[in-house]
Design a protein around this motif. Structure first.
Motif, PDB file in Angstrom:
ATOM      1  N   SER A   1      20.468  28.894  16.048  1.00 42.04           N
ATOM      2  CA  SER A   1      21.238  27.663  16.157  1.00 42.04           C
ATOM      3  C   SER A   1      21.049  27.029  17.529  1.00 42.04           C
ATOM      4  O   SER A   1      21.029  25.805  17.655  1.00 42.04           O
ATOM      5  CB  SER A   1      22.712  27.902  15.835  1.00 42.04           C
ATOM      6  OG  SER A   1      23.227  28.853  16.707  1.00 42.04           O
ATOM      7  N   ALA A   2      20.832  27.842  18.561  1.00 42.29           N
ATOM      8  CA  ALA A   2      20.565  27.263  19.890  1.00 42.29           C
ATOM      9  C   ALA A   2      19.283  26.449  19.838  1.00 42.29           C
ATOM     10  O   ALA A   2      19.210  25.307  20.315  1.00 42.29           O
ATOM     11  CB  ALA A   2      20.442  28.369  20.924  1.00 42.29           C
ATOM     12  N   MET A   3      18.263  27.011  19.209  1.00 39.41           N
ATOM     13  CA  MET A   3      16.979  26.316  19.157  1.00 39.41           C
ATOM     14  C   MET A   3      17.077  25.078  18.268  1.00 39.41           C
ATOM     15  O   MET A   3      16.544  24.023  18.593  1.00 39.41           O
ATOM     16  CB  MET A   3      15.909  27.270  18.613  1.00 39.41           C
ATOM     17  CG  MET A   3      14.518  26.753  18.755  1.00 39.41           C
ATOM     18  SD  MET A   3      13.334  28.086  18.829  1.00 39.41           S
ATOM     19  CE  MET A   3      13.321  28.648  17.164  1.00 39.41           C
ATOM     20  N   GLY A   4      17.800  25.204  17.148  1.00 42.70           N
ATOM     21  CA  GLY A   4      17.921  24.077  16.221  1.00 42.70           C
ATOM     22  C   GLY A   4      18.600  22.889  16.881  1.00 42.70           C
ATOM     23  O   GLY A   4      18.117  21.761  16.801  1.00 42.70           O
ATOM     24  N   GLY A   5      19.704  23.142  17.564  1.00 47.27           N
ATOM     25  CA  GLY A   5      20.440  22.065  18.226  1.00 47.27           C
ATOM     26  C   GLY A   5      19.579  21.342  19.243  1.00 47.27           C
ATOM     27  O   GLY A   5      19.492  20.112  19.252  1.00 47.27           O
ATOM     28  N   ARG A   6      18.892  22.121  20.088  1.00 40.02           N
ATOM     29  CA  ARG A   6      18.038  21.507  21.096  1.00 40.02           C
ATOM     30  C   ARG A   6      16.919  20.691  20.466  1.00 40.02           C
ATOM     31  O   ARG A   6      16.618  19.575  20.885  1.00 40.02           O
ATOM     32  CB  ARG A   6      17.374  22.593  21.948  1.00 40.02           C
ATOM     33  CG  ARG A   6      18.130  22.879  23.202  1.00 40.02           C
ATOM     34  CD  ARG A   6      17.679  24.192  23.759  1.00 40.02           C
ATOM     35  NE  ARG A   6      18.862  25.029  23.835  1.00 40.02           N
ATOM     36  CZ  ARG A   6      19.188  25.752  24.882  1.00 40.02           C
ATOM     37  NH1 ARG A   6      18.404  25.786  25.927  1.00 40.02           N
ATOM     38  NH2 ARG A   6      20.288  26.451  24.899  1.00 40.02           N
ATOM     39  N   THR A   7      16.306  21.267  19.431  1.00 36.64           N
ATOM     40  CA  THR A   7      15.169  20.594  18.803  1.00 36.64           C
ATOM     41  C   THR A   7      15.598  19.219  18.283  1.00 36.64           C
ATOM     42  O   THR A   7      14.964  18.208  18.594  1.00 36.64           O
ATOM     43  CB  THR A   7      14.648  21.444  17.624  1.00 36.64           C
ATOM     44  OG1 THR A   7      14.345  22.726  18.116  1.00 36.64           O
ATOM     45  CG2 THR A   7      13.435  20.831  16.988  1.00 36.64           C
ATOM     46  N   ILE A   8      16.665  19.199  17.499  1.00 30.25           N
ATOM     47  CA  ILE A   8      17.085  17.930  16.907  1.00 30.25           C
ATOM     48  C   ILE A   8      17.510  16.943  18.001  1.00 30.25           C
ATOM     49  O   ILE A   8      17.160  15.767  17.978  1.00 30.25           O
ATOM     50  CB  ILE A   8      18.264  18.160  15.918  1.00 30.25           C
ATOM     51  CG1 ILE A   8      17.861  19.167  14.838  1.00 30.25           C
ATOM     52  CG2 ILE A   8      18.732  16.852  15.285  1.00 30.25           C
ATOM     53  CD1 ILE A   8      16.781  18.725  13.895  1.00 30.25           C
ATOM     54  N   GLY A   9      18.248  17.447  18.999  1.00 29.49           N
ATOM     55  CA  GLY A   9      18.704  16.585  20.089  1.00 29.49           C
ATOM     56  C   GLY A   9      17.536  15.931  20.820  1.00 29.49           C
ATOM     57  O   GLY A   9      17.521  14.711  21.019  1.00 29.49           O
ATOM     58  N   ILE A  10      16.554  16.733  21.214  1.00 30.61           N
ATOM     59  CA  ILE A  10      15.431  16.162  21.984  1.00 30.61           C
ATOM     60  C   ILE A  10      14.598  15.234  21.094  1.00 30.61           C
ATOM     61  O   ILE A  10      14.134  14.193  21.542  1.00 30.61           O
ATOM     62  CB  ILE A  10      14.545  17.265  22.602  1.00 30.61           C
ATOM     63  CG1 ILE A  10      15.407  18.218  23.421  1.00 30.61           C
ATOM     64  CG2 ILE A  10      13.487  16.645  23.511  1.00 30.61           C
ATOM     65  CD1 ILE A  10      14.660  19.367  24.050  1.00 30.61           C
ATOM     66  N   TYR A  11      14.429  15.615  19.833  1.00 28.71           N
ATOM     67  CA  TYR A  11      13.683  14.736  18.921  1.00 28.71           C
ATOM     68  C   TYR A  11      14.339  13.362  18.841  1.00 28.71           C
ATOM     69  O   TYR A  11      13.669  12.331  18.893  1.00 28.71           O
ATOM     70  CB  TYR A  11      13.612  15.347  17.521  1.00 28.71           C
ATOM     71  CG  TYR A  11      12.464  16.318  17.332  1.00 28.71           C
ATOM     72  CD1 TYR A  11      11.303  16.202  18.095  1.00 28.71           C
ATOM     73  CD2 TYR A  11      12.518  17.327  16.383  1.00 28.71           C
ATOM     74  CE1 TYR A  11      10.251  17.078  17.921  1.00 28.71           C
ATOM     75  CE2 TYR A  11      11.463  18.217  16.205  1.00 28.71           C
ATOM     76  CZ  TYR A  11      10.330  18.086  16.983  1.00 28.71           C
ATOM     77  OH  TYR A  11       9.285  18.952  16.808  1.00 28.71           O
ATOM     78  N   LEU A  12      15.645  13.352  18.676  1.00 25.01           N
ATOM     79  CA  LEU A  12      16.349  12.069  18.569  1.00 25.01           C
ATOM     80  C   LEU A  12      16.192  11.244  19.839  1.00 25.01           C
ATOM     81  O   LEU A  12      15.919  10.048  19.797  1.00 25.01           O
ATOM     82  CB  LEU A  12      17.838  12.305  18.295  1.00 25.01           C
ATOM     83  CG  LEU A  12      18.229  12.351  16.837  1.00 25.01           C
ATOM     84  CD1 LEU A  12      19.711  12.634  16.714  1.00 25.01           C
ATOM     85  CD2 LEU A  12      17.897  11.017  16.143  1.00 25.01           C
ATOM     86  N   MET A  13      16.323  11.917  20.969  1.00 25.09           N
ATOM     87  CA  MET A  13      16.231  11.192  22.233  1.00 25.09           C
ATOM     88  C   MET A  13      14.864  10.537  22.417  1.00 25.09           C
ATOM     89  O   MET A  13      14.767   9.366  22.760  1.00 25.09           O
ATOM     90  CB  MET A  13      16.508  12.134  23.396  1.00 25.09           C
ATOM     91  CG  MET A  13      17.937  12.014  23.863  1.00 25.09           C
ATOM     92  SD  MET A  13      18.326  12.984  25.297  1.00 25.09           S
ATOM     93  CE  MET A  13      17.732  14.579  25.060  1.00 25.09           C
ATOM     94  N   THR A  14      13.803  11.306  22.157  1.00 28.26           N
ATOM     95  CA  THR A  14      12.469  10.724  22.355  1.00 28.26           C
ATOM     96  C   THR A  14      12.253   9.550  21.391  1.00 28.26           C
ATOM     97  O   THR A  14      11.629   8.566  21.753  1.00 28.26           O
ATOM     98  CB  THR A  14      11.341  11.765  22.169  1.00 28.26           C
ATOM     99  OG1 THR A  14      11.500  12.387  20.887  1.00 28.26           O
ATOM    100  CG2 THR A  14      11.346  12.811  23.246  1.00 28.26           C
ATOM    101  N   THR A  15      12.798   9.654  20.181  1.00 25.35           N
ATOM    102  CA  THR A  15      12.595   8.571  19.223  1.00 25.35           C
ATOM    103  C   THR A  15      13.298   7.298  19.696  1.00 25.35           C
ATOM    104  O   THR A  15      12.725   6.197  19.642  1.00 25.35           O
ATOM    105  CB  THR A  15      13.112   8.969  17.825  1.00 25.35           C
ATOM    106  OG1 THR A  15      12.511  10.204  17.454  1.00 25.35           O
ATOM    107  CG2 THR A  15      12.763   7.928  16.788  1.00 25.35           C
TER     108      THR A  15
END
Ligand code: ASP
Length: 434
Positions: free
Chosen positions: A74-88
């Motif tokens: 869940s730590a990795m999932g949260g970070r992944t989605i968060g950073i993906y959204l930000m870059t988009t």
């Protein structure tokens, strides 16, 4: 020639493909190219797609079961989605900034606009119809679509990668939760399967220079007339500047700041995947190579690549979202509409969502553009304006999409201590050994 690095071989294949395509088009060999050269390009893409599903399944299950406990996931999932959204979101904003400064829509002459609209009206209609299915769905449809009712039909035809990813993550969680001696044989099976699939990718990549030759030669032979391209130059330049900023400035800077890895290291590692993204116009088809490059050459551990990259290929499309923002504003300008700030802010939201919803295949971004246009109240027929240049821009935005995925996987890996030294020291010895 034998010792030449893979990216050079691919570049030579691309250059020869373009040169041959131009020659063939001018000599009227179109039929020959379509009958005898294009099929090899199709076979190459098919091989890449063939390996994509087994790769996602094997590597994601291996990755998750290596995590050992759920909290890491869940730590990795949260970070992944968060950073993906930000870059988009950053990508959409860059696009909006550029198109508002350059204002390419004002440059089109009235008569060219009419010509474009009539030439491509039929095609645009087909895309509108494809998109209207999606528009009619309820607000939670996207969520419902993630959960498959049958795993084989989800995987069939490479139809729905997100559904497969959902199942595989679910399966992986189950695997972590059962007692270790029961999990061991299952895990060993997927570990072995993963190795085999990676080897197959090495073998397929040996054919890459020939594959891209065939793809580019047939693309040139089949592309519409050059005069239309010229009319759309201003718009294309906006998209290309934006993508250039993303690929050459934003991503390497993020990598530098957060991981300390340099420009040359990053591009040396990822360039074969970028070249392939350019030639195939599909992040899904490029995925096997992206995974291999990020893992072996950028030093991201498999636990991270196997989770972050398959999700990224389907949901993180910075290049596509940037393109959708530029295209929407360009079409509005071409129709003489003035977009308000609120409308432009609306474009940030819809382009972000539309890029998440776009499939990782050629032209998908254009289908979803219809939704962005509809939301902002821009005439959807305007799609016809940009049809002629969509393919070359698609090729470039796919490069940005793939580079963005690689960047985010490095950032996520660094943040959880999973960024190591690349396994393949000489960055091509991996392929030479294959
Ligand atoms: N071709 C793009 C990709 O696969 C999607 C798109 O923008 O059309 O990443």
């Amino acid at each position: 020639m034998k010792n030449l690095a893979l990216h050079w071989k691919i570049l030579i294949g691309m250059a020869l493909g373009v040169a041959f395509g131009v020659l063939a088009a001018s000599m009227g060999w179109n039929k020959f190219v379509i009958n005898w050269i294009k099929p090899f390009g199709t076979i190459f893409i098919n091989l890449l797609k063939l390996i994509a599903m087994p790769l996602i399944v094997a590597s994601l299950i291996k990755g998750i079961s290596d995590l050992k406990d759920i909290s890491k996931l869940s730590a990795m999932g949260g970070r992944t989605i968060g950073i993906y959204l930000m870059t988009t979101v950053v990508a959409v904003m860059i696009g909006l900034l550029i198109v508002n400064i350059i204002q390419p829509g004002e440059l089109i002459a009235e008569e060219t606009r009419q010509e474009l609209l009539t030439n491509y009206a039929d095609n645009a209609k087909a895309k509108q119809e494809m998109a209207s299915d999606q528009k009619n769905a309820g607000p939670l449809q996207a969520l419902v679509d993630i959960v498959p009712s049958n795993i084989f039909s989800a995987a069939a035809d490479n139809g729905n990668m997100l559904q497969v990813i959902f199942f595989v993550i679910f399966f992986g969680i189950g695997l972590i939760l059962v007692p270790e001696e029961k999990a061991r044989p299952v895990k060993a099976f997927f570990d072995g399967l993963n190795e085999v699939v990676l080897k197959l990718i090495d073998l397929i990549m040996l054919a890459a220079p020939f594959g891209v030759f065939a793809l580019l030669a047939s693309l040139i032979v089949e592309s519409p007339s050059l005069s239309l391209f010229k009319a759309l130059l201003g718009y294309s330049v906006c998209v290309l500047i934006g993508l250039g900023i993303l690929i050459f400035l934003v991503y390497p800077t993020l990598v530098r700041i957060f991981t300390g890895r340099g420009y040359a290291f990053f591009f040396k590692g990822i360039s074969p995947a970028q070249l392939l993204a350019f030639s195939t116009s599909s992040s899904a088809a490029t995925l096997p190579v992206t995974m291999e490059r990020v893992q072996e050459h950028l030093g991201v551990e498999e636990e991270v690549t196997s989770f972050v990259l398959p999700i990224g290929a389907t949901v993180n499309m910075d290049g596509t979202s940037l393109y959708q923002a530029v295209a929407a504003v360009f079409i509005a300008q071409a129709f003489g509409m003035d977009l308000t700030l609120t409308q432009q802010l609306g474009i940030i939201a819809t382009a972000t969502l539309a890029s998440i919803g776009s499939a990782a295949v050629p032209s998908a971004g254009m289908v979803m553009l219809v939704i962005v246009l509809g939301q902002a109240g821009i005439p959807e027929a305007g799609l016809a304006l940009i049809f002629a240049v969509d393919r070359p821009l698609d090729m470039c935005r796919t490069v940005a999409n793939v580079t963005g995925d690689a960047t985010v996987s490095m950032l996520v890996a660094k943040s959880i201590g999973k960024l190591g030294e690349p396994k393949a020291k000489d960055w091509d010895d991996h392929y030479k050994a294959a």
